[in-house]
Scaffold this motif. Structure first.
Motif, PDB file in Angstrom:
ATOM      1  N   PHE A  36      55.065  55.424  40.022  1.00 51.20           N
ATOM      2  CA  PHE A  36      55.330  55.311  40.932  1.00 51.20           C
ATOM      3  C   PHE A  36      54.081  54.086  41.090  1.00 51.20           C
ATOM      4  O   PHE A  36      53.825  53.172  41.422  1.00 51.20           O
ATOM      5  CB  PHE A  36      55.835  55.618  42.019  1.00 51.20           C
ATOM      6  CG  PHE A  36      56.230  54.378  43.640  1.00 51.20           C
ATOM      7  CD1 PHE A  36      56.704  53.849  43.648  1.00 51.20           C
ATOM      8  CD2 PHE A  36      54.870  54.748  44.445  1.00 51.20           C
ATOM      9  CE1 PHE A  36      56.749  53.026  45.141  1.00 51.20           C
ATOM     10  CE2 PHE A  36      54.532  53.972  45.735  1.00 51.20           C
ATOM     11  CZ  PHE A  36      55.625  53.199  45.728  1.00 51.20           C
ATOM     12  N   ALA A  57      38.600  42.084  50.882  1.00 46.03           N
ATOM     13  CA  ALA A  57      39.633  43.020  51.007  1.00 46.03           C
ATOM     14  C   ALA A  57      40.812  42.167  52.216  1.00 46.03           C
ATOM     15  O   ALA A  57      42.073  42.483  51.418  1.00 46.03           O
ATOM     16  CB  ALA A  57      39.021  44.009  51.992  1.00 46.03           C
ATOM     17  N   ILE A 109      48.901  51.365  48.148  1.00 40.11           N
ATOM     18  CA  ILE A 109      48.135  51.037  47.204  1.00 40.11           C
ATOM     19  C   ILE A 109      47.638  49.273  46.794  1.00 40.11           C
ATOM     20  O   ILE A 109      46.327  50.019  46.381  1.00 40.11           O
ATOM     21  CB  ILE A 109      49.288  50.517  45.774  1.00 40.11           C
ATOM     22  CG1 ILE A 109      49.893  52.416  45.325  1.00 40.11           C
ATOM     23  CG2 ILE A 109      48.397  50.559  44.508  1.00 40.11           C
ATOM     24  CD1 ILE A 109      51.362  52.703  45.031  1.00 40.11           C
ATOM     25  N   PHE A 110      48.169  48.277  47.217  1.00 41.56           N
ATOM     26  CA  PHE A 110      47.456  47.423  47.385  1.00 41.56           C
ATOM     27  C   PHE A 110      46.240  47.288  48.018  1.00 41.56           C
ATOM     28  O   PHE A 110      45.597  46.241  47.702  1.00 41.56           O
ATOM     29  CB  PHE A 110      48.345  46.194  47.670  1.00 41.56           C
ATOM     30  CG  PHE A 110      47.923  44.305  47.224  1.00 41.56           C
ATOM     31  CD1 PHE A 110      48.400  44.199  45.670  1.00 41.56           C
ATOM     32  CD2 PHE A 110      47.406  43.857  47.704  1.00 41.56           C
ATOM     33  CE1 PHE A 110      48.011  43.244  45.938  1.00 41.56           C
ATOM     34  CE2 PHE A 110      46.631  42.574  48.094  1.00 41.56           C
ATOM     35  CZ  PHE A 110      47.190  42.185  46.672  1.00 41.56           C
ATOM     36  N   ALA A 111      46.449  47.624  49.209  1.00 44.29           N
ATOM     37  CA  ALA A 111      45.375  47.527  50.491  1.00 44.29           C
ATOM     38  C   ALA A 111      43.646  48.697  49.793  1.00 44.29           C
ATOM     39  O   ALA A 111      43.021  48.538  49.408  1.00 44.29           O
ATOM     40  CB  ALA A 111      45.767  47.947  51.465  1.00 44.29           C
ATOM     41  N   LEU A 131      55.849  41.926  45.046  1.00 43.62           N
ATOM     42  CA  LEU A 131      54.933  43.235  44.868  1.00 43.62           C
ATOM     43  C   LEU A 131      55.482  43.709  45.674  1.00 43.62           C
ATOM     44  O   LEU A 131      56.533  45.181  46.294  1.00 43.62           O
ATOM     45  CB  LEU A 131      53.437  42.754  45.632  1.00 43.62           C
ATOM     46  CG  LEU A 131      52.687  44.152  45.851  1.00 43.62           C
ATOM     47  CD1 LEU A 131      52.886  44.740  44.086  1.00 43.62           C
ATOM     48  CD2 LEU A 131      51.592  43.836  46.203  1.00 43.62           C
ATOM     49  N   SER A 132      55.546  42.806  46.999  1.00 44.18           N
ATOM     50  CA  SER A 132      55.998  44.371  48.524  1.00 44.18           C
ATOM     51  C   SER A 132      57.456  42.761  48.656  1.00 44.18           C
ATOM     52  O   SER A 132      56.786  42.192  49.351  1.00 44.18           O
ATOM     53  CB  SER A 132      55.667  44.480  49.218  1.00 44.18           C
ATOM     54  OG  SER A 132      55.878  44.894  49.989  1.00 44.18           O
ATOM     55  N   PHE A 174      42.635  39.625  50.397  1.00 41.56           N
ATOM     56  CA  PHE A 174      43.195  39.713  49.212  1.00 41.56           C
ATOM     57  C   PHE A 174      45.141  40.651  49.293  1.00 41.56           C
ATOM     58  O   PHE A 174      46.098  39.842  49.034  1.00 41.56           O
ATOM     59  CB  PHE A 174      42.875  41.322  48.207  1.00 41.56           C
ATOM     60  CG  PHE A 174      41.878  41.146  47.775  1.00 41.56           C
ATOM     61  CD1 PHE A 174      41.985  39.908  46.537  1.00 41.56           C
ATOM     62  CD2 PHE A 174      41.065  41.873  47.018  1.00 41.56           C
ATOM     63  CE1 PHE A 174      40.388  39.807  46.239  1.00 41.56           C
ATOM     64  CE2 PHE A 174      39.808  41.637  46.661  1.00 41.56           C
ATOM     65  CZ  PHE A 174      39.310  40.529  45.522  1.00 41.56           C
ATOM     66  N   LEU A 175      44.956  41.327  50.841  1.00 36.90           N
ATOM     67  CA  LEU A 175      45.910  42.047  51.344  1.00 36.90           C
ATOM     68  C   LEU A 175      46.904  40.513  51.645  1.00 36.90           C
ATOM     69  O   LEU A 175      48.423  40.910  51.368  1.00 36.90           O
ATOM     70  CB  LEU A 175      45.444  42.527  52.925  1.00 36.90           C
ATOM     71  CG  LEU A 175      45.113  44.133  52.329  1.00 36.90           C
ATOM     72  CD1 LEU A 175      45.355  44.473  53.617  1.00 36.90           C
ATOM     73  CD2 LEU A 175      46.856  44.630  51.977  1.00 36.90           C
ATOM     74  N   LEU A 180      43.574  49.261  46.860  1.00 34.38           N
ATOM     75  CA  LEU A 180      42.584  48.127  45.314  1.00 34.38           C
ATOM     76  C   LEU A 180      41.641  47.323  45.837  1.00 34.38           C
ATOM     77  O   LEU A 180      40.434  46.982  45.703  1.00 34.38           O
ATOM     78  CB  LEU A 180      43.750  47.847  44.591  1.00 34.38           C
ATOM     79  CG  LEU A 180      43.179  47.821  42.602  1.00 34.38           C
ATOM     80  CD1 LEU A 180      42.825  49.170  41.938  1.00 34.38           C
ATOM     81  CD2 LEU A 180      44.494  46.863  42.046  1.00 34.38           C
ATOM     82  N   ALA A 181      41.595  46.412  46.872  1.00 32.91           N
ATOM     83  CA  ALA A 181      41.418  45.491  47.813  1.00 32.91           C
ATOM     84  C   ALA A 181      40.902  45.617  48.485  1.00 32.91           C
ATOM     85  O   ALA A 181      39.485  45.052  48.323  1.00 32.91           O
ATOM     86  CB  ALA A 181      42.458  45.175  48.547  1.00 32.91           C
ATOM     87  N   VAL A 182      40.447  47.453  48.264  1.00 29.07           N
ATOM     88  CA  VAL A 182      38.760  48.142  49.245  1.00 29.07           C
ATOM     89  C   VAL A 182      38.720  48.426  47.740  1.00 29.07           C
ATOM     90  O   VAL A 182      36.965  48.237  48.474  1.00 29.07           O
ATOM     91  CB  VAL A 182      39.354  49.114  49.786  1.00 29.07           C
ATOM     92  CG1 VAL A 182      38.020  49.500  50.252  1.00 29.07           C
ATOM     93  CG2 VAL A 182      40.272  48.468  51.432  1.00 29.07           C
ATOM     94  N   LEU A 187      53.428  49.849  48.596  1.00 27.43           N
ATOM     95  CA  LEU A 187      53.404  49.450  46.820  1.00 27.43           C
ATOM     96  C   LEU A 187      51.994  48.727  48.413  1.00 27.43           C
ATOM     97  O   LEU A 187      50.724  47.932  47.816  1.00 27.43           O
ATOM     98  CB  LEU A 187      53.930  48.530  46.782  1.00 27.43           C
ATOM     99  CG  LEU A 187      55.226  48.411  45.779  1.00 27.43           C
ATOM    100  CD1 LEU A 187      55.886  47.511  45.886  1.00 27.43           C
ATOM    101  CD2 LEU A 187      54.036  49.073  44.250  1.00 27.43           C
ATOM    102  N   ILE A 188      52.401  48.590  49.285  1.00 28.34           N
ATOM    103  CA  ILE A 188      51.417  47.489  50.254  1.00 28.34           C
ATOM    104  C   ILE A 188      49.866  49.007  50.498  1.00 28.34           C
ATOM    105  O   ILE A 188      48.596  48.246  49.841  1.00 28.34           O
ATOM    106  CB  ILE A 188      51.676  47.370  51.417  1.00 28.34           C
ATOM    107  CG1 ILE A 188      53.037  46.479  51.884  1.00 28.34           C
ATOM    108  CG2 ILE A 188      50.595  46.741  52.647  1.00 28.34           C
ATOM    109  CD1 ILE A 188      52.122  45.172  51.644  1.00 28.34           C
ATOM    110  N   ILE A 213      45.185  41.264  41.693  1.00 31.44           N
ATOM    111  CA  ILE A 213      43.986  41.051  42.447  1.00 31.44           C
ATOM    112  C   ILE A 213      43.779  39.863  41.635  1.00 31.44           C
ATOM    113  O   ILE A 213      42.677  39.407  41.405  1.00 31.44           O
ATOM    114  CB  ILE A 213      43.729  42.245  43.376  1.00 31.44           C
ATOM    115  CG1 ILE A 213      43.660  42.731  44.052  1.00 31.44           C
ATOM    116  CG2 ILE A 213      42.097  42.520  43.104  1.00 31.44           C
ATOM    117  CD1 ILE A 213      43.781  44.466  44.403  1.00 31.44           C
ATOM    118  N   ILE A 252      32.809  43.050  52.721  1.00 31.13           N
ATOM    119  CA  ILE A 252      34.243  44.324  52.110  1.00 31.13           C
ATOM    120  C   ILE A 252      35.005  44.017  52.525  1.00 31.13           C
ATOM    121  O   ILE A 252      36.699  43.558  52.325  1.00 31.13           O
ATOM    122  CB  ILE A 252      33.833  45.668  52.152  1.00 31.13           C
ATOM    123  CG1 ILE A 252      32.834  45.593  50.966  1.00 31.13           C
ATOM    124  CG2 ILE A 252      35.153  46.286  50.772  1.00 31.13           C
ATOM    125  CD1 ILE A 252      31.860  47.489  51.288  1.00 31.13           C
ATOM    126  N   ALA A 311      49.565  45.487  42.335  1.00 28.44           N
ATOM    127  CA  ALA A 311      48.345  45.139  42.066  1.00 28.44           C
ATOM    128  C   ALA A 311      47.207  44.769  41.718  1.00 28.44           C
ATOM    129  O   ALA A 311      46.808  43.461  41.876  1.00 28.44           O
ATOM    130  CB  ALA A 311      47.941  46.745  43.408  1.00 28.44           C
TER     131      ALA A 311
END
Lengths: 403, 131
Positions: free
Chosen positions: A32, A114, B14-16, A131-132, A117-118, B18-20, B11-12, A44, A110, A40
């Motif tokens: 997972f 960030a 993990i994405f967060a 993704l989600s 991206f989110l 990586l985004a940071v 998943l969110i 990105i 940052i 991700a």
């Protein structure tokens, strides 16, 4: 129809299945993590690279709009310009002014990047699960986009610079004012699609919502271009007045991060518009859904660029009044018009809205939009005649007596 | 595998993370370049003073801000909270109005009307005017 042709397996379940097959039963969580990480990372990176290309495109197109050349030295048509920019930013000295709040000063870029991206985690690029598929996607998008207000304020406050502070305060006032009509326009989308998930918004969008509720579409585009503070609304960093606004003191990589976030914003906004108002990946014929999505996003992107190149910057009082006296009542009007139409038009037994109901709503809403646009433009046009006399700002020498 | 609900939020997360991590990594690389001496790092008094169009800093370096921002912030808080109430109503409007009829629409209209009175008051008091 939508996206059936692309079953390459580059969705979460495909990648997860691949890694799950490699690993023993007890390592499900690792599969997972790895699958989520790969997805991700890919998203990105795609976003960063497309932003790099977009910086070239925007500067080049603005050059054409304004009868000048734009970047044309590095590579064919200046295409290598983004790489040259990165090298330059990397090799610049990174100064932090005396008395700046170092931690907040470093954290601000940052946070800004960030959050950008989110938002992209929830954009459904195709009909398969990218993704989600969060069931509160629309609320998530509003919540995350409003964090960049905080990042701007962090940057302006921690610099301890007057221009940065003025830019940040103006920015915060403008961003929070435009957030309300933007959220109300998205609420109208939730109303018509009866869902808060970005995925379901697209699947329920038989007729593009841009046609069904044009008023919400126009409000959203106007508010979003204020949210990303581009030219009609670029008070935050109006060069002629404020140095360069909240990032006056930034240099080197931190400045590059701010630029990345600012150039990423139009891409994100055009993807959100394509999802919410232009029926996302839906299209006709054998063309895969992802291609449709990218085409729609590109059209919106070019339109936003066109706005930027065409309009001059608005005055600060015009901007604030347009948000509170123009867009805010219009977005409420739109919301209740849509709610009333749904109440009246849909099937009273099943509660379902058919395509013909949607088209009827579209006809009513276009009429409302036309009338309202005429009324509002008359109201704001009359205002122009009685312009207040400019008087020197009491802020001009603030603190000079305090010393 | 996790059930659907936790999968989406996982998943969110993990994405967060990586985004940071990506912007942090970019800043770290830039800092490393400074440590290794590849990019210049020579701070001096003039360079580290705050930018003020070439003049020496006038007055305190930390200015205050105008009070008019306060009124906008208050009106914003009011209507942003309203939006929080609107979203669940909007998403379940179809279902609710099938059950309870026109009452659902009228009730939200009354709620918004009360807030709009406050908005009109702010307008009349001139708080929505940027002066």
């Amino acid at each position: 129809m939508e996206g059936q042709a692309v079953k390459a397996g580059f969705d979460f379940l495909g990648i997860y299945g691949f890694f799950d097959g490699l690993m023993p039963e007890s390592l499900d969580w690792l599969a997972f993590l790895v699958a989520g990480f790969i997805l991700a990372f890919a998203i990105i990176n795609a976003l960063v690279v497309s932003t790099a290309v977009y910086t070239w495109f925007e500067r080049r197109a603005l050059g054409k709009f304004q009868s000048r050349l734009g970047p044309n030295r590095w590579g064919p048509f200046g295409l290598l310009q983004p790489i040259a920019d990165v090298v330059k930013f990397m090799s610049k000295e990174d100064t932090v002014p005396d008395g700046a709040d170092r931690q907040v000063f470093t954290l601000a870029p940052i946070v800004f990047v960030a959050t950008g991206f989110l938002v992209f985690a929830l954009i459904p690029l195709g009909s398969n699960d990218w993704l989600s598929r969060l069931n509160i996607g629309l609320v998530f998008i509003i919540a995350v986009t409003s964090v960049n207000t905080l990042a701007i304020f962090m940057a302006g406050w921690s610099s301890r610079n007057k221009y940065a502070m003025f830019g940040a305060m103006r920015g915060v006032a403008m961003l929070i004012s435009y957030e309300v009509p933007m959220a109300l326009a998205i609420a109208a989308v939730a109303l018509a699609s009866q869902s808060l998930s970005t995925y379901t918004v697209v699947t329920n969008q038989e007729v593009p919502f841009m046609l069904v509720m044009p008023l919400a579409f126009f409000i959203f585009v106007a508010a979003a271009s204020a949210e990303m503070s581009r030219t009609p609304f670029d008070l935050i960093e109006s060069e002629s007045e404020l140095g360069s606004g909240y990032h006056t003191e930034y240099s080197g990589m931190k400045f590059a991060l701010f630029q990345l976030a600012e150039f990423m914003a139009p891409i994100i906004v055009s993807c959100i518009v394509a999802t919410l108002f232009l029926s996302g990946w839906r299209g006709w014929g054998p063309i895969p859904g992802q291609v449709w999505f990218i085409l729609k996003a590109l059209v919106v992107l070019c339109a936003l660029l066109w706005f930027r190149a065409t309009w001059p910057r608005l005055r600060v009082d015009q901007i604030m009044e347009f948000a509170w006296k123009g867009l805010f009542p219009l977005s409420l009007l739109n919301l209740f018009a849509v709610a009333t139409e749904i109440q009246l038009l849909r099937d009273p037994v099943t509660g379902a809205l058919t395509d013909s109901d949607m088209w009827a709503m579209a006809a009513i809403n276009w009429a409302i939009t036309g009338i309202v646009f005429l009324a509002v433009s008359r109201m704001f046009a009359r205002k122009q005649l009685q312009r207040p006399l400019p008087k020197p700002s009491p802020l001009a020498n603030m603190g000079a007596e305090a010393e | 595998m996790l059930d659907d609900y936790f999968r989406q939020y996982g998943l969110i997360a993990i994405f967060a993370a990586l985004a940071v991590a990506v912007p942090t990594g970019m800043l770290t690389i830039s800092w490393m370049l400074g440590v290794l001496g590849i990019r210049p790092r020579k701070p001096d008094a003039v360079k580290n003073s705050i930018y003020e169009c070439g003049f020496a800093t006038l007055g305190g370096r930390w200015s205050g801000f105008n009070f008019r921002f306060y009124a906008f912030a208050l009106v914003f808080v009011l209507f942003d909270v309203e939006v929080v109430f609107l979203f669940p109503w909007a998403a379940s409007f179809g279902f609710l109005s099938k059950e309870f009829g026109v009452f659902v629409l009228v009730e939200m209209l009354v709620f918004i009307a009360i807030l709009v009175v406050g908005w009109l008051h702010a307008w009349r008091k001139g708080d929505l005017q940027w002066r």
